[in-house]
Design a protein around this motif. Structure first.
Motif, PDB file in Angstrom:
ATOM      1  N   LYS A 166      54.577 -24.693  -3.294  1.00 23.04           N
ATOM      2  CA  LYS A 166      54.656 -23.518  -3.999  1.00 23.04           C
ATOM      3  C   LYS A 166      53.174 -22.623  -3.673  1.00 23.04           C
ATOM      4  O   LYS A 166      52.810 -21.603  -3.746  1.00 23.04           O
ATOM      5  N   VAL A 167      51.945 -23.730  -3.977  1.00 24.11           N
ATOM      6  CA  VAL A 167      50.762 -23.350  -3.873  1.00 24.11           C
ATOM      7  C   VAL A 167      50.392 -22.720  -2.483  1.00 24.11           C
ATOM      8  O   VAL A 167      49.790 -21.786  -2.072  1.00 24.11           O
ATOM      9  N   THR A 168      50.850 -23.489  -1.495  1.00 23.58           N
ATOM     10  CA  THR A 168      50.645 -23.223  -0.232  1.00 23.58           C
ATOM     11  C   THR A 168      51.379 -21.858   0.143  1.00 23.58           C
ATOM     12  O   THR A 168      50.701 -21.215   1.046  1.00 23.58           O
ATOM     13  N   GLN A 169      52.354 -21.469  -0.145  1.00 33.16           N
ATOM     14  CA  GLN A 169      53.132 -20.293  -0.052  1.00 33.16           C
ATOM     15  C   GLN A 169      52.385 -19.124  -0.680  1.00 33.16           C
ATOM     16  O   GLN A 169      52.118 -18.130   0.008  1.00 33.16           O
ATOM     17  N   LEU A 170      51.747 -19.414  -1.641  1.00 33.73           N
ATOM     18  CA  LEU A 170      50.879 -18.365  -2.341  1.00 33.73           C
ATOM     19  C   LEU A 170      49.500 -18.028  -1.410  1.00 33.73           C
ATOM     20  O   LEU A 170      49.293 -17.104  -1.163  1.00 33.73           O
ATOM     21  N   LEU A 171      49.044 -19.142  -0.760  1.00 34.38           N
ATOM     22  CA  LEU A 171      47.821 -18.896   0.048  1.00 34.38           C
ATOM     23  C   LEU A 171      48.479 -18.293   1.273  1.00 34.38           C
ATOM     24  O   LEU A 171      47.571 -17.402   1.988  1.00 34.38           O
ATOM     25  N   ILE A 172      49.679 -18.485   1.737  1.00 38.83           N
ATOM     26  CA  ILE A 172      50.037 -17.932   3.003  1.00 38.83           C
ATOM     27  C   ILE A 172      50.224 -16.277   2.779  1.00 38.83           C
ATOM     28  O   ILE A 172      49.938 -15.676   3.580  1.00 38.83           O
ATOM     29  N   PHE A 173      50.559 -15.897   1.480  1.00 34.23           N
ATOM     30  CA  PHE A 173      50.841 -14.496   1.539  1.00 34.23           C
ATOM     31  C   PHE A 173      49.466 -13.844   1.001  1.00 34.23           C
ATOM     32  O   PHE A 173      49.350 -12.669   0.551  1.00 34.23           O
ATOM     33  N   GLY A 174      48.207 -14.580   1.239  1.00 28.68           N
ATOM     34  CA  GLY A 174      47.120 -14.067   0.893  1.00 28.68           C
ATOM     35  C   GLY A 174      46.375 -13.785  -0.630  1.00 28.68           C
ATOM     36  O   GLY A 174      45.563 -13.045  -0.823  1.00 28.68           O
ATOM     37  N   ALA A 175      47.314 -14.639  -1.401  1.00 34.43           N
ATOM     38  CA  ALA A 175      46.738 -14.499  -2.779  1.00 34.43           C
ATOM     39  C   ALA A 175      45.421 -15.077  -3.376  1.00 34.43           C
ATOM     40  O   ALA A 175      45.151 -16.214  -2.348  1.00 34.43           O
ATOM     41  N   THR A 176      44.945 -14.479  -4.143  1.00 33.54           N
ATOM     42  CA  THR A 176      43.512 -15.347  -4.500  1.00 33.54           C
ATOM     43  C   THR A 176      44.262 -16.489  -5.568  1.00 33.54           C
ATOM     44  O   THR A 176      44.514 -16.038  -6.641  1.00 33.54           O
ATOM     45  N   VAL A 177      44.035 -17.543  -5.248  1.00 37.55           N
ATOM     46  CA  VAL A 177      44.667 -18.715  -6.209  1.00 37.55           C
ATOM     47  C   VAL A 177      43.826 -19.354  -6.811  1.00 37.55           C
ATOM     48  O   VAL A 177      42.702 -19.915  -6.348  1.00 37.55           O
ATOM     49  N   LEU A 178      43.774 -19.511  -8.176  1.00 36.73           N
ATOM     50  CA  LEU A 178      42.979 -19.994  -8.903  1.00 36.73           C
ATOM     51  C   LEU A 178      43.628 -21.347  -9.835  1.00 36.73           C
ATOM     52  O   LEU A 178      44.452 -21.123 -10.731  1.00 36.73           O
ATOM     53  N   ARG A 179      43.394 -22.452  -9.446  1.00 33.27           N
ATOM     54  CA  ARG A 179      44.074 -23.770  -9.892  1.00 33.27           C
ATOM     55  C   ARG A 179      43.367 -24.048 -11.291  1.00 33.27           C
ATOM     56  O   ARG A 179      42.201 -24.392 -10.969  1.00 33.27           O
ATOM     57  N   VAL A 180      44.066 -23.861 -12.233  1.00 32.47           N
ATOM     58  CA  VAL A 180      43.490 -24.391 -13.479  1.00 32.47           C
ATOM     59  C   VAL A 180      43.655 -25.811 -13.698  1.00 32.47           C
ATOM     60  O   VAL A 180      44.502 -26.330 -13.947  1.00 32.47           O
ATOM     61  N   LEU A 181      42.383 -26.512 -13.953  1.00 32.96           N
ATOM     62  CA  LEU A 181      42.703 -27.957 -14.081  1.00 32.96           C
ATOM     63  C   LEU A 181      42.891 -28.274 -15.551  1.00 32.96           C
ATOM     64  O   LEU A 181      42.276 -28.618 -16.645  1.00 32.96           O
ATOM     65  N   GLY A 182      44.400 -27.877 -16.040  1.00 33.49           N
ATOM     66  CA  GLY A 182      44.731 -28.017 -17.396  1.00 33.49           C
ATOM     67  C   GLY A 182      46.337 -27.680 -17.110  1.00 33.49           C
ATOM     68  O   GLY A 182      46.749 -27.914 -16.187  1.00 33.49           O
TER      69      GLY A 182
END
Length: 424
Positions: A166-182
């Motif tokens: 799901k995270v990879t799909q976000l990146l493919i769509f060009g989103a700015t992805v912020l993974r919150v360590l929580g």
């Protein structure tokens, strides 16, 4: 917005103009519900009108959606997903008739496309160039995909446990992805703060009242696909509560408009390790936050914002809430694929698992008809799928051991092609 009359708080019943996202009296907890002018819609939206429409997507129900008539729409197709009869799976579950509404066929692979498509339209109407949300994955990927389709940028906050596909799909769509360590809740709070600070359009379903209107189109489609004869039950997995609330609103609206004669009962299904809405339903008490523990990430919500809408929906439908274990969810992924040919992610399989348990406990009658909504495609969480089925058999290039494997799998008998029917 031609038929929208206002927004009503589910807690205090106050009605406010469409410029609000949450109740000004109840604060951020005051979830609003979009109110429509149903008498006017009834004169416009009839069975005959719908039968004549060529638009296959969920925009065919535009009169029941809170968008302007001249608003540009995403180019990605949303809705119009198949409703498949599953007789073998019905026998396994223990009911007479079962349909699967396969919303994994939506553009980004989940039911969340219905909500996000409305969200990006509303963002454009508000003249915002950036849309943001917090999500364990599906809402995020649908938001990012729909944003691209309408020329918007997206900023996505995901919790640490969000599945890699799901995270990879976000990146493919060009989103700015912020993974919150929580946790998801921490990601949600950060997203809220960011939206307020930078004036991004807020796609979070716990804040934005328009998203549930997109999700309700699944219920509208089910009724139309069944020629306006609704099933006895509709099973829906529950995380935040937005989906089941939207599905119920669809059937309630259809009855108000005279398009159906009765409404189905709802079966809300939660994972045992993430079941605060079920607890509210049975106790009648306000929500108690929990720390979710389930492999079904899409419904692993410890502080569901739409819990009140969900509880009201199930009660109004004379339905029920039930919980299933992670092992039941994994098992449902396996038998839904093998008996119906649909690859469901864990949260989607939960609806099928819940229906089976409800049938075993006598909650759903053996003669009942039901629809289970498959909210997301199994490719979104391959790790869980692999735990359900294991791995392939490995053999050397010379085929050594193949006979033994085929014998074990009862595949070693000679196969004959089915005989052709006699010519007439």
């Amino acid at each position: 917005m031609e038929f929208v009359t206002g927004l009503k708080c589910v807690f205090c019943d106050g009605v406010y103009p469409p410029r609000y996202h949450t109740c000004p009296r109840c604060g951020i907890q005051g979830i609003l519900d979009v109110q429509f002018d149903y008498p006017s819609i009834a004169r416009r939206l009839t069975r005959r009108v719908l039968a004549a429409r060529r638009e296959p997507s969920h925009w065919r129900y535009r009169e029941l959606l809170p968008i302007r008539a001249d608003s540009p729409l995403p180019l990605l197709t949303v809705g119009g997903t198949p409703l498949m009869l599953a007789p073998t799976l019905a026998r396994h579950i223990g009911i007479q008739t079962l349909y699967l509404k396969d919303d994994g066929r939506n553009a980004t692979g989940s039911m969340k496309d219905r909500a996000s498509s409305v969200g990006v339209v509303k963002a454009r109407e508000a003249r915002r160039k950036i849309i943001a949300c917090a999500s364990t994955g599906n809402a995020a990927s649908s938001c990012a995909g729909m944003a691209v389709s309408l020329g918007l940028k997206s900023v996505i906050f995901v919790p640490e446990r969000a599945p890699e596909p799901k995270v990879t799909q976000l990146l493919i769509f060009g989103a700015t992805v912020l993974r919150v360590l929580g946790s998801y809740e921490q990601a949600f709070q950060l997203c809220q703060q960011a939206c307020e600070k930078w004036r991004w359009y807020n796609r979070n379903s716990g804040i934005n009242p328009y998203l549930v209107e997109g999700k309700k189109t699944a219920g509208l489609e089910i009724a139309e696909q069944l020629a306006w004869e609704v099933p006895d039950w509709v099973a829906v997995s529950v995380g935040d509560g937005c989906t089941i609330a939207g599905v119920w609103k669809a059937f309630r609206e259809l009855k108000t408009l005279g398009l159906i004669q009765r409404t189905p009962r709802l079966l809300g299904v939660q994972a045992e390790g993430a079941a605060p809405v079920t607890a509210c339903f049975h106790s009648g008490e306000p929500l108690q936050a929990i720390e979710p523990r389930t492999l079904a990430d899409s419904i692993a919500v410890g502080v569901p914002r739409n819990w009140k809408k969900a509880v009201l929906a199930v009660r109004e439908s004379r339905g029920a809430m039930i919980n299933v274990s992670d092992s039941e969810i994994i098992d449902a992924m396996r038998y839904t694929g093998r008996l119906a040919g649909i690859f469901a992610e864990p949260a989607a399989a939960a609806a099928v698992a819940g229906l089976r348990r409800a049938a075993q406990e006598g909650m759903v009658a053996r003669r009942a008809s039901a629809v289970a909504i498959i909210t997301g495609n199994g490719l979104k969480d391959v790790r869980s799928a692999k735990s359900a089925v294991g791995g392939p058999f490995e053999i050397p290039p010379d085929g050594a051991g193949l006979d033994d494997i085929l014998t074990e799998q009862e595949l070693s008998a000679p196969c004959r092609a089915p005989s052709s029917p006699a010519p007439r």
